[in-house]
Design a protein around this motif. Structure first.
Motif, PDB file in Angstrom:
ATOM      1  N   LEU A   1       1.036  -0.718   0.264  1.00 20.83           N
ATOM      2  CA  LEU A   1       0.050   0.037  -0.264  1.00 20.83           C
ATOM      3  C   LEU A   1       0.799   1.262   0.413  1.00 20.83           C
ATOM      4  O   LEU A   1       1.576   1.656   0.362  1.00 20.83           O
ATOM      5  N   GLU A   2       0.296   1.894  -1.024  1.00 22.35           N
ATOM      6  CA  GLU A   2       0.918   3.491  -1.010  1.00 22.35           C
ATOM      7  C   GLU A   2       2.297   2.992  -1.468  1.00 22.35           C
ATOM      8  O   GLU A   2       3.322   3.844  -1.447  1.00 22.35           O
ATOM      9  N   THR A   3       2.383   2.132  -1.998  1.00 17.68           N
ATOM     10  CA  THR A   3       4.019   1.764  -2.652  1.00 17.68           C
ATOM     11  C   THR A   3       4.583   1.997  -4.267  1.00 17.68           C
ATOM     12  O   THR A   3       5.643   2.246  -4.808  1.00 17.68           O
ATOM     13  N   VAL A   4       3.411   2.710  -4.910  1.00 12.71           N
ATOM     14  CA  VAL A   4       3.300   3.652  -6.500  1.00 12.71           C
ATOM     15  C   VAL A   4       4.241   5.197  -6.027  1.00 12.71           C
ATOM     16  O   VAL A   4       5.045   5.322  -6.449  1.00 12.71           O
ATOM     17  N   ASN A   5       4.422   5.334  -4.652  1.00 15.76           N
ATOM     18  CA  ASN A   5       5.411   6.272  -4.350  1.00 15.76           C
ATOM     19  C   ASN A   5       6.790   6.352  -4.423  1.00 15.76           C
ATOM     20  O   ASN A   5       7.710   6.870  -3.824  1.00 15.76           O
ATOM     21  N   MET A   6       6.856   4.836  -4.076  1.00 12.96           N
ATOM     22  CA  MET A   6       8.482   4.041  -3.881  1.00 12.96           C
ATOM     23  C   MET A   6       9.620   3.502  -4.641  1.00 12.96           C
ATOM     24  O   MET A   6      10.694   4.112  -5.204  1.00 12.96           O
TER      25      MET A   6
ATOM     26  N   LYS B   1       8.181  -2.294   3.964  1.00 16.66           N
ATOM     27  CA  LYS B   1       8.697  -2.250   5.022  1.00 16.66           C
ATOM     28  C   LYS B   1       8.607  -0.694   5.945  1.00 16.66           C
ATOM     29  O   LYS B   1       7.574  -0.074   6.836  1.00 16.66           O
ATOM     30  N   GLU B   2       9.598   0.056   5.118  1.00 13.61           N
ATOM     31  CA  GLU B   2      10.458   0.873   5.461  1.00 13.61           C
ATOM     32  C   GLU B   2      10.595   1.903   4.905  1.00 13.61           C
ATOM     33  O   GLU B   2       9.908   3.389   5.506  1.00 13.61           O
ATOM     34  N   LYS B   3       9.328   2.176   3.462  1.00 15.73           N
ATOM     35  CA  LYS B   3       9.097   3.230   2.907  1.00 15.73           C
ATOM     36  C   LYS B   3       7.942   3.222   2.556  1.00 15.73           C
ATOM     37  O   LYS B   3       7.391   4.416   1.802  1.00 15.73           O
ATOM     38  N   ALA B   4       6.700   2.052   3.020  1.00 14.32           N
ATOM     39  CA  ALA B   4       5.683   2.351   2.461  1.00 14.32           C
ATOM     40  C   ALA B   4       4.712   2.262   3.749  1.00 14.32           C
ATOM     41  O   ALA B   4       5.060   2.061   4.350  1.00 14.32           O
ATOM     42  N   SER B   5       3.646   2.111   3.388  1.00 16.53           N
ATOM     43  CA  SER B   5       2.310   1.992   5.182  1.00 16.53           C
ATOM     44  C   SER B   5       1.918   0.118   4.935  1.00 16.53           C
ATOM     45  O   SER B   5       1.525   0.202   6.128  1.00 16.53           O
ATOM     46  N   SER B   6       2.382  -0.545   4.248  1.00 18.06           N
ATOM     47  CA  SER B   6       2.285  -2.187   4.750  1.00 18.06           C
ATOM     48  C   SER B   6       2.636  -2.641   3.256  1.00 18.06           C
ATOM     49  O   SER B   6       2.634  -1.918   2.441  1.00 18.06           O
TER      50      SER B   6
END
Length: 168
Positions: A91-96, A126-131
């Motif tokens: 989740l919110e991995t698009v921001n990576m 785990k470090e950069k996204a919410s889940s």
């Protein structure tokens, strides 16, 4: 004649039932338990999710890759029955912006159950996204007559059944 030779047209039998397998090793969770309202409130569609145990993501069905996001965090597959699946890694991995993700397929590729789609670095997620949770969502719900969770709790990628779908 050509239709008969090449297997399309009226002579081809339509696939009306399909099983969706787990795209990852891990724990199966209900889509309503995904910590993101877009998924948990089924705004994108019906589905299921897996909390992954490792970063190997495989095809949950036989079909064709119809979309690979440029950030490599999500892939769309049109199954042989016409169901369009979205496999969204984290989740919110698009921001990576693709960091920690490696794609093993491209748009237009044919895939079988268990074929590698994406490898990801779970620790980095785990470090950069919410889940790290992986929602598997049916994007064309209008094509589905019925959907039944298989009831499994522990998933093995490419072998554990997650959903049984009846296609209209």
């Amino acid at each position: 004649m050509l239709k008969k030779l090449f297997g399309f047209g009226k002579d081809q039998e339509k696939i009306t039932e399909e099983v969706i397998y787990s795209p990852a090793d891990g724990s199966v969770i209900d889509l309503t338990d995904v910590p993101d309202p877009v998924f948990s409130q089924k705004m994108m569609g019906e589905g299921i999710a897996v909390e992954p145990a490792n970063g190997a993501i495989v095809s949950p069905a036989e079909g064709e890759v119809i979309q690979l996001f440029h950030t490599k965090h999500a892939v769309g597959i049109r199954t042989v029955s016409g169901i369009e699946l979205l496999i969204h890694v984290g989740l919110e991995t698009v921001n990576m912006n693709g960091e920690g993700f490696e794609a093993h397929v491209k748009e237009g590729d044919k895939v079988k159950i268990g074929d590698p789609l994406i490898t990801c670095d779970l620790e980095l997620i785990k470090e950069k996204a919410s889940s790290t949770v992986i929602p598997i969502v049916i994007m064309n719900g209008e094509a589905v007559e019925s959907l039944e969770p298989a009831g499994e709790k522990d998933a093995q990628k490419g072998t554990t059944k997650l959903l049984k779908i009846k296609v209209k």
